[in-house]
Scaffold this motif. Structure first.
Motif, PDB file in Angstrom:
ATOM      1  N   ASP A 111      -6.829   2.190  26.901  1.00 47.65           N
ATOM      2  CA  ASP A 111      -7.745   3.326  27.073  1.00 47.65           C
ATOM      3  C   ASP A 111      -8.461   3.716  25.786  1.00 47.65           C
ATOM      4  O   ASP A 111      -9.234   4.667  25.772  1.00 47.65           O
ATOM      5  CB  ASP A 111      -7.018   4.534  27.683  1.00 47.65           C
ATOM      6  CG  ASP A 111      -5.985   5.122  26.737  1.00 47.65           C
ATOM      7  OD1 ASP A 111      -5.837   4.630  25.607  1.00 47.65           O
ATOM      8  OD2 ASP A 111      -5.318   6.096  27.132  1.00 47.65           O
ATOM      9  N   ALA A 112      -8.214   2.979  24.701  1.00 51.26           N
ATOM     10  CA  ALA A 112      -8.957   3.229  23.458  1.00 51.26           C
ATOM     11  C   ALA A 112      -9.966   2.114  23.177  1.00 51.26           C
ATOM     12  O   ALA A 112     -10.588   2.102  22.117  1.00 51.26           O
ATOM     13  CB  ALA A 112      -7.994   3.366  22.276  1.00 51.26           C
ATOM     14  N   THR A 113     -10.144   1.195  24.111  1.00 54.42           N
ATOM     15  CA  THR A 113     -11.046   0.063  23.848  1.00 54.42           C
ATOM     16  C   THR A 113     -12.490   0.371  24.254  1.00 54.42           C
ATOM     17  O   THR A 113     -13.360  -0.483  24.089  1.00 54.42           O
ATOM     18  CB  THR A 113     -10.592  -1.206  24.602  1.00 54.42           C
ATOM     19  OG1 THR A 113     -10.541  -0.908  26.005  1.00 54.42           O
ATOM     20  CG2 THR A 113      -9.231  -1.663  24.132  1.00 54.42           C
ATOM     21  N   GLY A 114     -12.745   1.573  24.761  1.00 51.41           N
ATOM     22  CA  GLY A 114     -14.106   1.952  25.162  1.00 51.41           C
ATOM     23  C   GLY A 114     -14.773   2.817  24.108  1.00 51.41           C
ATOM     24  O   GLY A 114     -15.054   2.370  23.000  1.00 51.41           O
ATOM     25  N   THR A 115     -15.003   4.089  24.454  1.00 51.41           N
ATOM     26  CA  THR A 115     -15.740   4.970  23.542  1.00 51.41           C
ATOM     27  C   THR A 115     -14.976   5.208  22.244  1.00 51.41           C
ATOM     28  O   THR A 115     -15.582   5.359  21.191  1.00 51.41           O
ATOM     29  CB  THR A 115     -16.033   6.328  24.215  1.00 51.41           C
ATOM     30  OG1 THR A 115     -14.801   6.891  24.674  1.00 51.41           O
ATOM     31  CG2 THR A 115     -16.979   6.151  25.399  1.00 51.41           C
ATOM     32  N   TRP A 116     -13.635   5.285  22.326  1.00 49.16           N
ATOM     33  CA  TRP A 116     -12.892   5.494  21.075  1.00 49.16           C
ATOM     34  C   TRP A 116     -13.166   4.345  20.102  1.00 49.16           C
ATOM     35  O   TRP A 116     -13.483   4.572  18.935  1.00 49.16           O
ATOM     36  CB  TRP A 116     -11.380   5.618  21.338  1.00 49.16           C
ATOM     37  CG  TRP A 116     -10.646   6.095  20.107  1.00 49.16           C
ATOM     38  CD1 TRP A 116     -10.357   7.381  19.774  1.00 49.16           C
ATOM     39  CD2 TRP A 116     -10.188   5.276  19.010  1.00 49.16           C
ATOM     40  NE1 TRP A 116      -9.744   7.422  18.545  1.00 49.16           N
ATOM     41  CE2 TRP A 116      -9.626   6.161  18.051  1.00 49.16           C
ATOM     42  CE3 TRP A 116     -10.202   3.913  18.744  1.00 49.16           C
ATOM     43  CZ2 TRP A 116      -9.080   5.703  16.850  1.00 49.16           C
ATOM     44  CZ3 TRP A 116      -9.654   3.453  17.544  1.00 49.16           C
ATOM     45  CH2 TRP A 116      -9.102   4.346  16.621  1.00 49.16           C
ATOM     46  N   LEU A 117     -13.059   3.110  20.586  1.00 48.86           N
ATOM     47  CA  LEU A 117     -13.273   1.951  19.724  1.00 48.86           C
ATOM     48  C   LEU A 117     -14.707   1.928  19.182  1.00 48.86           C
ATOM     49  O   LEU A 117     -14.925   1.624  18.002  1.00 48.86           O
ATOM     50  CB  LEU A 117     -12.980   0.655  20.493  1.00 48.86           C
ATOM     51  CG  LEU A 117     -13.222  -0.653  19.737  1.00 48.86           C
ATOM     52  CD1 LEU A 117     -12.354  -0.756  18.490  1.00 48.86           C
ATOM     53  CD2 LEU A 117     -12.963  -1.861  20.645  1.00 48.86           C
ATOM     54  N   ASP A 118     -15.680   2.262  20.020  1.00 51.09           N
ATOM     55  CA  ASP A 118     -17.069   2.272  19.561  1.00 51.09           C
ATOM     56  C   ASP A 118     -17.258   3.235  18.388  1.00 51.09           C
ATOM     57  O   ASP A 118     -17.880   2.891  17.383  1.00 51.09           O
ATOM     58  CB  ASP A 118     -18.009   2.665  20.708  1.00 51.09           C
ATOM     59  CG  ASP A 118     -18.036   1.606  21.810  1.00 51.09           C
ATOM     60  OD1 ASP A 118     -17.680   0.441  21.521  1.00 51.09           O
ATOM     61  OD2 ASP A 118     -18.394   1.941  22.946  1.00 51.09           O
ATOM     62  N   ALA A 119     -16.709   4.448  18.531  1.00 45.39           N
ATOM     63  CA  ALA A 119     -16.852   5.443  17.462  1.00 45.39           C
ATOM     64  C   ALA A 119     -16.050   5.027  16.225  1.00 45.39           C
ATOM     65  O   ALA A 119     -16.506   5.188  15.089  1.00 45.39           O
ATOM     66  CB  ALA A 119     -16.402   6.814  17.959  1.00 45.39           C
ATOM     67  N   PHE A 120     -14.863   4.481  16.448  1.00 45.67           N
ATOM     68  CA  PHE A 120     -14.048   3.976  15.326  1.00 45.67           C
ATOM     69  C   PHE A 120     -14.817   2.915  14.534  1.00 45.67           C
ATOM     70  O   PHE A 120     -14.904   2.971  13.299  1.00 45.67           O
ATOM     71  CB  PHE A 120     -12.740   3.388  15.870  1.00 45.67           C
ATOM     72  CG  PHE A 120     -11.963   2.576  14.862  1.00 45.67           C
ATOM     73  CD1 PHE A 120     -11.156   3.193  13.919  1.00 45.67           C
ATOM     74  CD2 PHE A 120     -12.044   1.180  14.866  1.00 45.67           C
ATOM     75  CE1 PHE A 120     -10.448   2.433  12.985  1.00 45.67           C
ATOM     76  CE2 PHE A 120     -11.329   0.421  13.937  1.00 45.67           C
ATOM     77  CZ  PHE A 120     -10.534   1.053  12.998  1.00 45.67           C
ATOM     78  N   LEU A 121     -15.397   1.958  15.251  1.00 47.34           N
ATOM     79  CA  LEU A 121     -16.133   0.878  14.579  1.00 47.34           C
ATOM     80  C   LEU A 121     -17.371   1.421  13.868  1.00 47.34           C
ATOM     81  O   LEU A 121     -17.749   0.925  12.800  1.00 47.34           O
ATOM     82  CB  LEU A 121     -16.523  -0.208  15.578  1.00 47.34           C
ATOM     83  CG  LEU A 121     -15.362  -1.067  16.100  1.00 47.34           C
ATOM     84  CD1 LEU A 121     -15.830  -1.992  17.226  1.00 47.34           C
ATOM     85  CD2 LEU A 121     -14.727  -1.886  14.975  1.00 47.34           C
ATOM     86  N   ALA A 122     -18.003   2.467  14.448  1.00 50.01           N
ATOM     87  CA  ALA A 122     -19.179   3.059  13.795  1.00 50.01           C
ATOM     88  C   ALA A 122     -18.783   3.693  12.460  1.00 50.01           C
ATOM     89  O   ALA A 122     -19.468   3.516  11.444  1.00 50.01           O
ATOM     90  CB  ALA A 122     -19.828   4.084  14.713  1.00 50.01           C
ATOM     91  N   GLY A 123     -17.661   4.421  12.438  1.00 46.22           N
ATOM     92  CA  GLY A 123     -17.196   5.029  11.193  1.00 46.22           C
ATOM     93  C   GLY A 123     -16.768   3.973  10.179  1.00 46.22           C
ATOM     94  O   GLY A 123     -17.048   4.088   8.985  1.00 46.22           O
ATOM     95  N   LEU A 124     -16.097   2.951  10.664  1.00 45.01           N
ATOM     96  CA  LEU A 124     -15.661   1.859   9.793  1.00 45.01           C
ATOM     97  C   LEU A 124     -16.867   1.142   9.192  1.00 45.01           C
ATOM     98  O   LEU A 124     -16.899   0.820   8.001  1.00 45.01           O
ATOM     99  CB  LEU A 124     -14.817   0.876  10.611  1.00 45.01           C
ATOM    100  CG  LEU A 124     -14.120  -0.250   9.863  1.00 45.01           C
ATOM    101  CD1 LEU A 124     -13.020   0.286   8.957  1.00 45.01           C
ATOM    102  CD2 LEU A 124     -13.526  -1.265  10.844  1.00 45.01           C
TER     103      LEU A 124
END
Lengths: 342, 342
Positions: A111-124
């Motif tokens: 459940d973290a592979t959608g919007t959470w992952l997108d935002a995480f990758l954007a910050g990274l």
């Protein structure tokens, strides 16, 4: 046997799209990778990094774990991405080095592979661009909590690294920035309902720390510093490590500490024990005092005490009393429940 | 605030005692570190690694997580130590490189800091000595499950790395060793009660894999191989990755697969889909066929098929029928319950 072969490939595709210069390493546009000395990145068994002649590699890794280092319902995902890289890069800054590339070990719940992952990758990605540190590779797996381990590879001219073990009795002790602000930010975060608002500068310091790369490079290039480290666990925990490595003691003055501007009577305690500041702690020979400006690129540099030959850590408190300084900062090797929230 | 400052320091002391050459980097005996080009290890903000002139650095990291990659009540702690390093080093072998140093990110429950940690460090140290790869640094934290991430830094002469993307139509496909033995070992482990007995060679291959460093170096030094990778997830999962990177297809012959000696009728399936073998998969131009011996340093080398220009993966089965080869190996990005036990 599992028949979900596509899931890891899908995750890798998402990471590659977020870091296209790494994904295209095999063919096409290599300009940015080559500038960072990276000759083969995501998609092979390992990455190839071509070190600059005359330089040493600087190697560091850092955990960033849900429940221990961040809370999924409190910390914005893009802050988790930024901070997981920034705190590892802070170790490179503390050595006086320049970051080049990083490896990302990432374990995620479905459940973290959608919007959470997108935002995480954007910050990274934002941190990766800001600090010119490209993604070279990594490892992904499924897990019920978010687990992150970041390894950063940096460089420094041979024999120029700032180490912890060179402090000498009589050295003056300095810190960059104001101490305790990130701790204030964490307290603000804990009081807020839901995800954090980012308008507050102390909150921003907690969520989006800025490693002191330019300061570290300047200290190293000008041979100014006898010893240096970054402040991650709090001054009262980190200064003993520098003193222990150097076989010396220290005398600190509470009146000299650069406390947070609106900290009130908690200011000294926050400055001594607050974690996550990622400021630099460094010592210089007394003869170099005039070469240290009051601020460097807008970041204050403050003399807070001196190195002694006693192997003791002494604080002169606001009332002028001598006290033994005891570590009360962050120690992540305690039960997670004790760590966050503190 | 936590007052358990000593716990992380105590853990670090234990690690330093297990890897004394890293701990003494700052003073004293530096011979082994220097031989591995390491100039500052455990105890500073970051490690300093001096690359060999004319060489590239080879960088890789691997998760090794309780419940996903190993089970605490089944896998002996010293095997967890050995394998966590060996599987990362296998990526270096797959590039033709030589390991130099590693970083250890370790999260532990309190009840694993005693005998479990001692045995883990003993296995890790044994692998470190065997593969001449010294501990350079790391990060520790407390956690309710055992989490391990290992980063290995290796080296290879510039432009000599074995990559995945160079396979050409007409190339012959080889594998080292016998495939499926580690999977057999896992099955034996699952059937045993309590901790594993280590007398069985298949079980040893599962618990203590041997990265094919000498073979990788030999292929690289002699310019024999167009493409190579290590087999970690199983041939049916890994071969498509090599083919995809190279933009080619492959034709495999079930009759040619080096199956485990006593695998019976499961042999071909185990060889195709069994994970954790850490053997090398490589392709060579047909003109080099005579330069590949039947075995290298006691490890069989077996031609199993050829690279095609179709972008399809085809298996000729034991009955001579053409079948599409579908990935059925290990994919760690699936719910842990699906992965272990399989």
């Amino acid at each position: 046997m599992p028949h979900h072969k596509q899931s890891e490939n899908a995750l890798l595709q998402k990471i590659r799209r977020a870091f296209p210069e790494g994904a295209s390493a095999r063919r096409g546009d290599l300009a940015r990778l080559r500038r960072n000395s990276l000759h083969l990145a995501i998609g092979d068994d390992a990455a190839l990094f071509r070190p600059t002649p005359g330089h040493e590699s600087v190697l560091t890794c850092d955990w960033f774990l849900e429940g221990t280092h961040f809370l999924r319902d409190k910390h914005p995902a893009d802050s988790v991405g930024w901070k997981s890289l920034a705190r590892a890069i802070s170790d490179i800054a503390a050595m006086g080095g320049t970051p080049r590339c990083f490896l990302l070990s990432l374990a995620l719940p479905q459940d973290a592979t959608g919007t959470w992952l997108d935002a995480f990758l954007a910050g990274l990605r934002r941190a990766s661009k800001r600090f010119d540190c490209v993604l070279a590779g990594g490892d992904t797996t499924r897990r019920d909590e978010i687990l992150i381990s970041v390894t950063v590879i940096g460089e420094i001219a041979i024999s120029r690294a700032l180490r912890r073990d060179g402090a000498k009795p009589g050295d003056l002790i300095y810190v960059s920035g104001r101490l305790g602000e990130a701790e204030q930010g964490l307290r603000i975060l804990r009081k807020q309902r839901g995800a954090a608002r980012r308008s507050d500068s102390r909150l921003r310091k907690h969520l989006y720390p800025e490693p002191r790369l330019a300061l570290g490079s300047w200290l190293s290039a000008n041979h100014l510093s006898n010893a240096a480290m970054d402040l991650s666990d709090g001054l009262s925990s980190d200064l003993p490590r520098l003193c222990d490595a150097s076989g010396v003691g220290a005398l600190l003055y509470a009146t000299k500490l650069p406390i947070a501007l609106d900290a009130g009577k908690d200011g000294v305690d926050l400055a001594l024990h607050g974690g996550d500041d990622y400021e630099l702690l460094f010592t210089i020979p007394r003869s170099s005092e005039k070469r240290i400006p009051a601020s460097f690129q807008g970041v204050p540099l403050t003399q807070i005490g001196e190195i002694t030959n006693t192997r003791k850590l002494v604080l002169i408190d606001l009332q002028g009393r001598r006290k033994t300084l005891r570590p009360q900062g962050w120690d992540s090797f305690v039960p997670a429940a004790f760590c966050l929230p503190r």
